[in-house]
Motif scaffolding. Structure first.
Motif, PDB file in Angstrom:
ATOM      1  N   THR A   1       9.557   9.632  11.561  1.00 29.63           N
ATOM      2  CA  THR A   1      10.856   9.385  10.933  1.00 29.63           C
ATOM      3  C   THR A   1      10.878   8.012  10.269  1.00 29.63           C
ATOM      4  OG1 THR A   1      11.923  10.810  12.570  1.00 29.63           O
ATOM      5  CG2 THR A   1      13.347   9.279  11.366  1.00 29.63           C
ATOM      6  N   ARG A   2      10.324   7.023  10.960  1.00 32.40           N
ATOM      7  CA  ARG A   2      10.262   5.675  10.372  1.00 32.40           C
ATOM      8  C   ARG A   2       9.378   5.655   9.127  1.00 32.40           C
ATOM      9  NH1 ARG A   2       9.459   2.681  16.144  1.00 32.40           N
ATOM     10  NH2 ARG A   2      11.652   2.683  16.757  1.00 32.40           N
ATOM     11  N   LEU A   3       8.224   6.334   9.196  1.00 29.80           N
ATOM     12  CA  LEU A   3       7.336   6.377   8.038  1.00 29.80           C
ATOM     13  C   LEU A   3       8.016   7.086   6.868  1.00 29.80           C
ATOM     14  CD1 LEU A   3       4.592   5.763   6.771  1.00 29.80           C
ATOM     15  CD2 LEU A   3       3.784   7.950   7.708  1.00 29.80           C
ATOM     16  N   ALA A   4       8.694   8.175   7.141  1.00 28.89           N
ATOM     17  CA  ALA A   4       9.403   8.900   6.084  1.00 28.89           C
ATOM     18  C   ALA A   4      10.474   8.014   5.441  1.00 28.89           C
ATOM     19  CB  ALA A   4      10.023  10.187   6.635  1.00 28.89           C
ATOM     20  N   ALA A   5      11.190   7.252   6.253  1.00 30.06           N
ATOM     21  CA  ALA A   5      12.219   6.347   5.713  1.00 30.06           C
ATOM     22  C   ALA A   5      11.583   5.276   4.822  1.00 30.06           C
ATOM     23  CB  ALA A   5      13.005   5.698   6.850  1.00 30.06           C
TER      24      ALA A   5
ATOM     25  N   ARG B   1      10.555   6.887   1.604  1.00 33.18           N
ATOM     26  CA  ARG B   1      11.747   7.113   0.769  1.00 33.18           C
ATOM     27  C   ARG B   1      12.156   5.821   0.057  1.00 33.18           C
ATOM     28  NH1 ARG B   1      15.572  11.390   1.625  1.00 33.18           N
ATOM     29  NH2 ARG B   1      14.208  11.651   3.354  1.00 33.18           N
ATOM     30  N   ARG B   2      12.196   4.716   0.794  1.00 32.65           N
ATOM     31  CA  ARG B   2      12.556   3.426   0.173  1.00 32.65           C
ATOM     32  C   ARG B   2      11.564   3.021  -0.915  1.00 32.65           C
ATOM     33  NH1 ARG B   2      13.826   2.137   5.555  1.00 32.65           N
ATOM     34  NH2 ARG B   2      11.876   1.005   5.835  1.00 32.65           N
ATOM     35  N   ALA B   3      10.289   3.417  -0.726  1.00 34.11           N
ATOM     36  CA  ALA B   3       9.254   3.089  -1.714  1.00 34.11           C
ATOM     37  C   ALA B   3       9.230   4.093  -2.862  1.00 34.11           C
ATOM     38  CB  ALA B   3       7.887   3.043  -1.030  1.00 34.11           C
ATOM     39  N   GLY B   4      10.077   5.129  -2.779  1.00 32.24           N
ATOM     40  CA  GLY B   4      10.113   6.137  -3.838  1.00 32.24           C
ATOM     41  C   GLY B   4       8.938   7.096  -3.791  1.00 32.24           C
ATOM     42  N   ARG B   5       8.301   7.240  -2.636  1.00 26.94           N
ATOM     43  CA  ARG B   5       7.106   8.073  -2.513  1.00 26.94           C
ATOM     44  C   ARG B   5       7.337   9.337  -1.693  1.00 26.94           C
ATOM     45  NH1 ARG B   5       5.655   7.186  -6.616  1.00 26.94           N
ATOM     46  NH2 ARG B   5       3.727   8.255  -6.208  1.00 26.94           N
ATOM     47  N   LEU B   6       8.502   9.495  -1.081  1.00 27.22           N
ATOM     48  CA  LEU B   6       8.763  10.659  -0.225  1.00 27.22           C
ATOM     49  C   LEU B   6       9.325  11.807  -1.046  1.00 27.22           C
ATOM     50  CD1 LEU B   6       8.805  11.682   2.764  1.00 27.22           C
ATOM     51  CD2 LEU B   6      11.222  11.051   2.772  1.00 27.22           C
TER      52      LEU B   6
ATOM     53  N   VAL C   1       0.842  -1.205   0.000  1.00 25.36           N
ATOM     54  CA  VAL C   1       0.000   0.000   0.000  1.00 25.36           C
ATOM     55  C   VAL C   1       0.876   1.253   0.000  1.00 25.36           C
ATOM     56  CG1 VAL C   1      -1.691   1.331   1.340  1.00 25.36           C
ATOM     57  CG2 VAL C   1      -1.970  -1.149   1.064  1.00 25.36           C
ATOM     58  N   LEU C   2       1.950   1.231   0.758  1.00 26.60           N
ATOM     59  CA  LEU C   2       2.863   2.370   0.818  1.00 26.60           C
ATOM     60  C   LEU C   2       3.410   2.705  -0.566  1.00 26.60           C
ATOM     61  CD1 LEU C   2       3.942   4.029   3.295  1.00 26.60           C
ATOM     62  CD2 LEU C   2       6.030   2.739   3.014  1.00 26.60           C
ATOM     63  N   GLY C   3       3.705   1.691  -1.354  1.00 24.61           N
ATOM     64  CA  GLY C   3       4.205   1.905  -2.705  1.00 24.61           C
ATOM     65  C   GLY C   3       3.190   2.544  -3.632  1.00 24.61           C
ATOM     66  N   LYS C   4       1.916   2.542  -3.230  1.00 33.52           N
ATOM     67  CA  LYS C   4       0.851   3.147  -4.033  1.00 33.52           C
ATOM     68  C   LYS C   4       0.491   4.555  -3.547  1.00 33.52           C
ATOM     69  CE  LYS C   4      -1.027  -1.387  -5.017  1.00 33.52           C
ATOM     70  NZ  LYS C   4      -2.092  -2.350  -4.726  1.00 33.52           N
ATOM     71  N   PHE C   5       1.167   5.017  -2.500  1.00 37.08           N
ATOM     72  CA  PHE C   5       0.923   6.364  -1.991  1.00 37.08           C
ATOM     73  C   PHE C   5       1.228   7.383  -3.080  1.00 37.08           C
ATOM     74  CE2 PHE C   5       1.050   6.876   2.882  1.00 37.08           C
ATOM     75  CZ  PHE C   5       0.280   5.755   3.076  1.00 37.08           C
ATOM     76  N   PRO C   6       0.555   8.517  -3.038  1.00 37.14           N
ATOM     77  CA  PRO C   6       0.967   9.616  -3.918  1.00 37.14           C
ATOM     78  C   PRO C   6       2.301  10.169  -3.413  1.00 37.14           C
ATOM     79  CG  PRO C   6      -0.704  10.368  -2.387  1.00 37.14           C
ATOM     80  CD  PRO C   6      -0.563   8.869  -2.181  1.00 37.14           C
ATOM     81  N   PRO C   7       2.987  10.954  -4.196  1.00 38.21           N
ATOM     82  CA  PRO C   7       4.187  11.615  -3.676  1.00 38.21           C
ATOM     83  C   PRO C   7       3.810  12.367  -2.390  1.00 38.21           C
ATOM     84  CG  PRO C   7       3.996  11.950  -6.025  1.00 38.21           C
ATOM     85  CD  PRO C   7       2.712  11.307  -5.581  1.00 38.21           C
ATOM     86  N   THR C   8       4.587  12.159  -1.343  1.00 36.19           N
ATOM     87  CA  THR C   8       4.177  12.580   0.002  1.00 36.19           C
ATOM     88  C   THR C   8       5.218  13.478   0.664  1.00 36.19           C
ATOM     89  OG1 THR C   8       2.985  10.485   0.236  1.00 36.19           O
ATOM     90  CG2 THR C   8       3.480  11.684   2.263  1.00 36.19           C
TER      91      THR C   8
END
Length: 125
Positions: free
Chosen positions: A73-77, A80-85, A51-58
């Motif tokens: 901080t954990r969510l942001a990391a 970032r790994r999912a390419g959504r941050l 689901v995280l990988g389907k987030f809009p750019p955040t």
């Protein structure tokens, strides 16, 4: 009781008190807290990687002294790994919601200016 706007650094045992108070809030918000303990709508950090990988750019905004800084901080990391941050912004000197409640504080001005830059950067392209 410390409340969610506790002064930092925390006194011994205060983190436990805050966690207890937050649990009460989550129990009020959730229709069935026990059944929803893993619900990412209540706890965004529990969202699956799929689901995280389907987030809009955040853009994640957080305060330096917020009780949720670790989770954010954990969510942001993970984003970032999912390419959504797009950005992870930490407002220096602020605690939970202090930038909303006291507009004359420097952290409030910093938050407002940063929000303007983020909106201009990402919404006006």
């Amino acid at each position: 009781s410390s409340g969610i706007n506790a002064e930092w650094p925390l006194r011994p045992g205060e983190e436990r008190e805050i966690a207890h108070e937050m649990r009460k809030i989550w129990q009020l918000v959730a229709a069935d807290f026990e059944a929803q303990k893993s619900d990412p709508l209540l706890f965004p950090g529990k969202v699956s990687d799929d689901v995280l990988g389907k987030f809009p750019p955040t853009v994640v905004f957080e305060c330096e002294f917020d009780i949720f800084i670790t989770e954010a901080t954990r969510l942001a990391a993970r984003l970032r790994r999912a390419g959504r941050l797009l950005e992870f912004v930490v407002i220096p000197g602020a605690k939970h919601c202090s930038y909303f409640m006291t507009p004359e504080f420097e952290c409030s001005k910093k938050w407002q200016n940063t929000l303007k830059v983020v909106l201009q950067e990402y919404l006006h392209k």
